[in-house]
Design an enzyme around this catalytic site. Structure first.
Site, PDB file in Angstrom:
ATOM      1  N   HIS A  37      50.595  58.213  43.168  1.00  0.00           N
ATOM      2  CA  HIS A  37      49.357  58.001  43.932  1.00  0.00           C
ATOM      3  C   HIS A  37      48.249  57.566  42.992  1.00  0.00           C
ATOM      4  O   HIS A  37      48.256  57.901  41.803  1.00  0.00           O
ATOM      5  CB  HIS A  37      48.940  59.260  44.707  1.00  0.00           C
ATOM      6  CG  HIS A  37      48.912  60.494  43.866  1.00  0.00           C
ATOM      7  ND1 HIS A  37      50.051  61.204  43.540  1.00  0.00           N
ATOM      8  CD2 HIS A  37      47.893  61.146  43.253  1.00  0.00           C
ATOM      9  CE1 HIS A  37      49.732  62.229  42.777  1.00  0.00           C
ATOM     10  NE2 HIS A  37      48.414  62.216  42.575  1.00  0.00           N
ATOM     11  N   HIS A  50      44.133  57.748  42.632  1.00  0.00           N
ATOM     12  CA  HIS A  50      42.908  58.355  43.149  1.00  0.00           C
ATOM     13  C   HIS A  50      41.809  57.290  43.191  1.00  0.00           C
ATOM     14  O   HIS A  50      41.568  56.606  42.191  1.00  0.00           O
ATOM     15  CB  HIS A  50      42.423  59.469  42.212  1.00  0.00           C
ATOM     16  CG  HIS A  50      43.333  60.655  42.153  1.00  0.00           C
ATOM     17  ND1 HIS A  50      43.124  61.784  42.916  1.00  0.00           N
ATOM     18  CD2 HIS A  50      44.446  60.902  41.418  1.00  0.00           C
ATOM     19  CE1 HIS A  50      44.068  62.681  42.636  1.00  0.00           C
ATOM     20  NE2 HIS A  50      44.878  62.167  41.730  1.00  0.00           N
TER      21      HIS A  50
END
Ligand code: AMP
Ligand code: ZN
Length: 138
Positions: free
Chosen positions: A101, A103
């Site tokens: 992922h 951010h």
């Protein structure tokens, strides 16, 4: 590929609800459940890759292009003063969810995170710096 024990795979597949602000065939972008700042979001691929090293180059490239698109959109809407894009790999680097992922962290003057998103500087002697340089250059 999906990992049946992975929370982000379940979110990506829509089995666990999320505040999704963008979605396409490859990615979902959702608000972080425990945001660092107002608007903190995560880009997750719909396929399971534990980290950057596992991601195929074309998905890596698409993720960065999407990060730029989202950062532009979020900056305009939120009127933030700056923007961090952070991507952790491995426990030592602060990764807690082992599904890649990125951010997306809108930054505001005096948002209280100045210290947390920075690091100490090593005072490395020239010979050590050079040793690292010799090892790393491709
Ligand atoms: P990292 O420490 O880089 O692995 O980041 C994991 C992030 O995922 C943290 O910022 C968490 O707040 C966030 N997170 C964990 N579970 C959820 C969830 N169900 N929905 C949205 N964000 C989550
Ligand atoms: Zn996963």
């Amino acid at each position: 590929m999906r990992d049946s024990n992975c929370i982000f795979c379940k979110i990506a597949a829509g089995e666990i609800p999320s505040k999704t602000i963008y979605e396409d065939q490859e990615f979902r972008v959702m608000l972080d459940i425990s945001p660092a700042t107002r608007g903190h979001a995560l880009i997750i691929p719909k396929e399971h890759y534990a980290d950057l090293y596992e991601m195929p180059n074309n998905i890596v490239a698409q993720a960065m292009v999407l990060a730029k698109k989202m950062a532009s959109h979020m900056t305009k809407v939120l009127q933030c003063d700056g923007f961090n894009i952070v991507q952790n790999n491995g426990e030592a680097a602060g990764q807690t969810v082992f599904h890649f992922h990125m951010h997306l962290i809108p930054r505001y003057v005096k948002d209280g995170n100045q210290e947390k998103l920075s690091w100490n500087h090593l005072d490395l002697p020239e010979n050590e710096l050079d040793e690292i340089y010799q090892k790393l250059k491709l």
